[in-house]
Scaffold this active site. Structure first.
Site, PDB file in Angstrom:
ATOM      1  N   THR A  46      32.027  27.318  13.237  1.00  0.00           N
ATOM      2  CA  THR A  46      32.385  28.236  14.319  1.00  0.00           C
ATOM      3  C   THR A  46      31.921  29.659  14.009  1.00  0.00           C
ATOM      4  O   THR A  46      31.476  30.377  14.911  1.00  0.00           O
ATOM      5  CB  THR A  46      33.897  28.193  14.603  1.00  0.00           C
ATOM      6  OG1 THR A  46      34.275  26.835  14.855  1.00  0.00           O
ATOM      7  CG2 THR A  46      34.253  29.029  15.816  1.00  0.00           C
ATOM      8  N   CYS A  47      31.995  30.051  12.749  1.00  0.00           N
ATOM      9  CA  CYS A  47      31.514  31.387  12.378  1.00  0.00           C
ATOM     10  C   CYS A  47      29.999  31.480  12.583  1.00  0.00           C
ATOM     11  O   CYS A  47      29.497  32.506  13.053  1.00  0.00           O
ATOM     12  CB  CYS A  47      31.892  31.710  10.935  1.00  0.00           C
ATOM     13  SG  CYS A  47      33.675  31.833  10.695  1.00  0.00           S
ATOM     14  N   SER A  48      29.295  30.414  12.263  1.00  0.00           N
ATOM     15  CA  SER A  48      27.843  30.398  12.499  1.00  0.00           C
ATOM     16  C   SER A  48      27.550  30.494  13.983  1.00  0.00           C
ATOM     17  O   SER A  48      26.666  31.257  14.404  1.00  0.00           O
ATOM     18  CB  SER A  48      27.221  29.126  11.911  1.00  0.00           C
ATOM     19  OG  SER A  48      27.318  29.135  10.511  1.00  0.00           O
TER      20      SER A  48
END
Length: 157
Positions: A46-48
């Site tokens: 999700t951070c990517s």
């Protein structure tokens, strides 16, 4: 306690690249408005997704006189590797000691068995150092409302 719109933004000086001077909030706001994005962990799915969305929409933020900055508790070495791999055009700052995440109210007590991980959060800070938008998410799978972030930036133009 989470920083709210209208509050002075907590000042910080965080490392970007090992061996270089830290990045200071006051230096960023002297150049324009700031979009400060806290995220849990580099290289995670999700951070990517979030940071790659920011990379791909980076020009939209620049057109609104905004500096984008990412912050996580990862080491500056991990953040540098991730930024190079993904070609992020904005700095990723290491809050390894967790103080800035705590100051902004964006720190999990516990995150998948790990203590002291940044929550996903978005703040817009104007040139005067005042928070104009604040969103702290308890669900790490959610993304900030970037249309509201852009709307806030437009209102500051």
């Amino acid at each position: 306690m989470t920083v709210q719109p209208g509050d002075p933004a907590p000042d910080f000086a965080l490392p970007h690249n090992p061996g270089e001077p830290p990045v200071r909030l006051g230096d960023l706001t002297a150049e324009g408005n700031v979009v400060l994005l806290f995220f849990p962990l580099a290289f995670s799915p999700t951070c990517s997704q979030e940071m790659c969305m920011m990379r791909d929409d980076y020009d939209r933020f620049g057109e609104l006189d905004a500096k984008v900055v990412g912050v996580s508790v990862d080491s500056p070495f991990a953040l540098r590797a991730w930024a190079a791999e993904e070609k992020f055009p904005f700095p990723l700052l290491s809050d390894f000691n967790r103080q800035v995440s705590r100051d902004y109210g964006a720190l999990y007590d516990e995150f998948f068995g790990m203590q002291g991980v940044s929550k996903r959060a978005a703040f817009v800070i104007d040139r005067g150092g005042i928070v104009r938008y604040a969103e702290v998410l308890d669900n790490a799978g959610q993304l900030p409302d970037f249309e509201s972030v852009l709307g806030t930036l437009k209102s500051l133009s």
